[in-house]
Write an enzyme that holds these catalytic residues in place. Structure first.
Site, PDB file in Angstrom:
ATOM      1  N   CYS A 153      29.224  -3.873   0.080  1.00 15.13           N
ATOM      2  CA  CYS A 153      29.589  -2.453   0.086  1.00 15.13           C
ATOM      3  C   CYS A 153      30.831  -2.135  -0.737  1.00 15.13           C
ATOM      4  CB  CYS A 153      29.788  -1.985   1.527  1.00 15.13           C
ATOM      5  SG  CYS A 153      28.426  -2.438   2.605  1.00 15.13           S
ATOM      6  N   HIS A 285      36.351   4.384   4.011  1.00 13.87           N
ATOM      7  CA  HIS A 285      35.075   3.667   4.049  1.00 13.87           C
ATOM      8  C   HIS A 285      34.218   4.269   5.163  1.00 13.87           C
ATOM      9  CE1 HIS A 285      32.239   0.530   3.322  1.00 13.87           C
ATOM     10  NE2 HIS A 285      32.380  -0.007   4.513  1.00 13.87           N
ATOM     11  N   GLU A 296      39.657   0.233  10.384  1.00  9.62           N
ATOM     12  CA  GLU A 296      40.172   0.976   9.230  1.00  9.62           C
ATOM     13  C   GLU A 296      41.313   1.903   9.648  1.00  9.62           C
ATOM     14  OE1 GLU A 296      38.655   3.433   5.282  1.00  9.62           O
ATOM     15  OE2 GLU A 296      37.248   3.114   6.942  1.00  9.62           O
ATOM     16  N   LYS A 315      30.092   9.646   4.159  1.00  9.25           N
ATOM     17  CA  LYS A 315      28.827   8.945   4.383  1.00  9.25           C
ATOM     18  C   LYS A 315      27.805   9.755   5.194  1.00  9.25           C
ATOM     19  CE  LYS A 315      30.107   4.134   3.564  1.00  9.25           C
ATOM     20  NZ  LYS A 315      31.418   4.292   2.949  1.00  9.25           N
ATOM     21  N   HIS A 320      25.106   5.626   3.591  1.00 10.19           N
ATOM     22  CA  HIS A 320      25.817   4.422   3.149  1.00 10.19           C
ATOM     23  C   HIS A 320      24.940   3.745   2.108  1.00 10.19           C
ATOM     24  CE1 HIS A 320      28.244   1.050   2.730  1.00 10.19           C
ATOM     25  NE2 HIS A 320      28.428   0.682   3.988  1.00 10.19           N
ATOM     26  N   PHE A 379      30.963  -6.413   4.055  1.00  7.18           N
ATOM     27  CA  PHE A 379      30.646  -7.626   4.794  1.00  7.18           C
ATOM     28  C   PHE A 379      31.222  -8.825   4.044  1.00  7.18           C
ATOM     29  CE2 PHE A 379      26.507  -6.080   7.025  1.00  7.18           C
ATOM     30  CZ  PHE A 379      27.281  -5.501   8.024  1.00  7.18           C
TER      31      PHE A 379
END
Length: 391
Positions: A153, A285, A296, A315, A320, A379
């Site tokens: 991502c 994010h 975050e 998002k 996403h 990830f």
């Protein structure tokens, strides 16, 4: 800049949806029957590649490459270049993607295992992640450093950041950089369902009662240019890409850590020569998964103290889009900077005490934005942050 997203073709369409809070998440549509639990996705609507791409090239192009071409054509035209005028040995191409030719992989695997079909001759050229940057390189005659970057991502954000560093180091005068993803397939949806991170209804970043993200697709591509190169041809830049930071958590395959994202934001600020207090807006994010939003938020407080700048996650608008998300979000961030308008975090119900940030809930906010950050955290703990500054 150029964009293909769930809002349609064009950066203006994405910005219109983002600032108005218009979600582009719709009922899932796949070529084959899908019996999974999640029935929604942020797919590019009514996309006909033949409208934009010549017939001789299309057989080589998985949808992720198609999206790249359309987005890049918009960016190159907006930058004032015609065809291969942008190319040459001092032009780089860097495109990030989490998966690459996911549609080709899915269709080829289904044909082999379910139908006994022989793979198409061009399956491999379509599915490799480098298909997008090399196709763009050939399209525009770009003969500088050209490669794909795959960091889940964070792919688009890292691709743009690494292109930025190449220009700053003098290895290129301009770059075509961004990210692309076309991952909404039968197999892709099944795999993400298995992770239990997809919401069946509404994506609600930083909100109480959030329950996951929505898978999306698309592309965002940017023309980066040194100031000297832009001035020499009389170009008017959209903004200054001022700084870039990237780090690794080295912590866990799936769980995020606070230290890595915090260091990443600090590095982006150091790269730009900015103090944390200079940041007016942050595009987070913001996946709307329970743990990631908390992490975050904590990382932002490490960097900015008890009062982080206003943040939003877009998002819930465009989904996403994995390796393309950072590019879509940078496009939104640049338009926020240019219009002095921070887009909302839609579907927000009420604050979560574990996410003590100003999430710009549900309605856009007119505000002074001179400096903005855009975060992407992936990830495996790969983090990337870009800093943009108004001219």
């Amino acid at each position: 800049m150029g964009v293909v997203s769930a809002a349609g073709v064009g950066a203006a369409n994405l910005w219109a949806a983002a600032k108005s809070g218009g979600s582009c998440i719709r009922e899932l549509k796949l070529a084959r029957p899908y019996t999974g639990r999640i029935k929604i996705a942020a797919q590019v609507p009514e996309f006909d590649p033949a409208r934009y791409i010549e017939a001789a090239l299309l057989p080589y192009c998985d949808p992720f490459t198609q999206f790249s071409i359309v987005a890049a054509d918009e960016a190159v035209a907006q930058a004032g270049f015609a065809g291969k005028d942008i190319g040459g040995p001092r032009t780089a191409v860097v495109i990030g993607t989490g998966i690459g030719g996911a549609t080709t992989i899915d269709e080829t695997s289904y044909g082999e295992y379910a139908e006994g079909k022989r793979p198409d001759t061009l399956s491999v050229p379509r599915l490799i992640p480098s298909a997008a940057p090399t196709t763009l390189g050939m399209r525009y005659g770009a003969k500088g450093p050209t490669f794909a970057l795959a960091s889940a991502c964070s792919s688009a954000t890292q691709a743009i950041g690494e292109a930025f560093e190449m220009l700053r180091a003098g290895r290129a005068d301009r770059a075509i950089a961004g990210g692309a993803e076309a991952c909404v397939t039968n197999g892709g949806m099944r795999a993400w369902e298995a992770l239990r991170v997809l919401t069946p209804d509404l994506c609600r970043p930083f909100s109480a009662k959030r329950n996951g993200m929505t898978l999306g697709e698309g592309a965002a591509v940017f023309v980066l240019e040194t100031l000297e190169s832009a001035q020499a041809r009389g170009a008017t830049p959209l903004c200054e890409l001022a700084g870039y930071g990237t780090t690794s958590d080295a912590f866990d395959p799936l769980r995020a850590d606070v230290d890595g994202p915090a260091r990443c934001m600090r590095l982006a600020l150091e790269s730009a020569g900015l103090e944390p207090s200079a940041v007016d807006y942050l595009n987070a994010h913001g996946t709307a998964t329970y743990a990631n939003d908390i992490t975050e938020s904590e990382a932002m407080r490490v960097v900015f103290g008890d009062r982080p700048p206003p943040v939003s996650s877009t998002k819930p608008i465009h989904g996403h889009a994995l390796g393309a998300s950072g590019g879509l979000e940078l496009s939104v961030t640049i338009n926020a900077l240019r219009e002095q308008l921070a887009p909302p975090t839609i579907n927000f119900l009420e604050p979560d005490p574990k996410c003590p940030v100003d999430a710009i809930p549900n309605a856009a906010r007119k505000m002074r934005i001179r400096v903005a950050l855009s975060n992407s955290f992936a990830f495996g703990g790969i983090n990337a942050t870009l800093a943009v500054r108004a001219l």
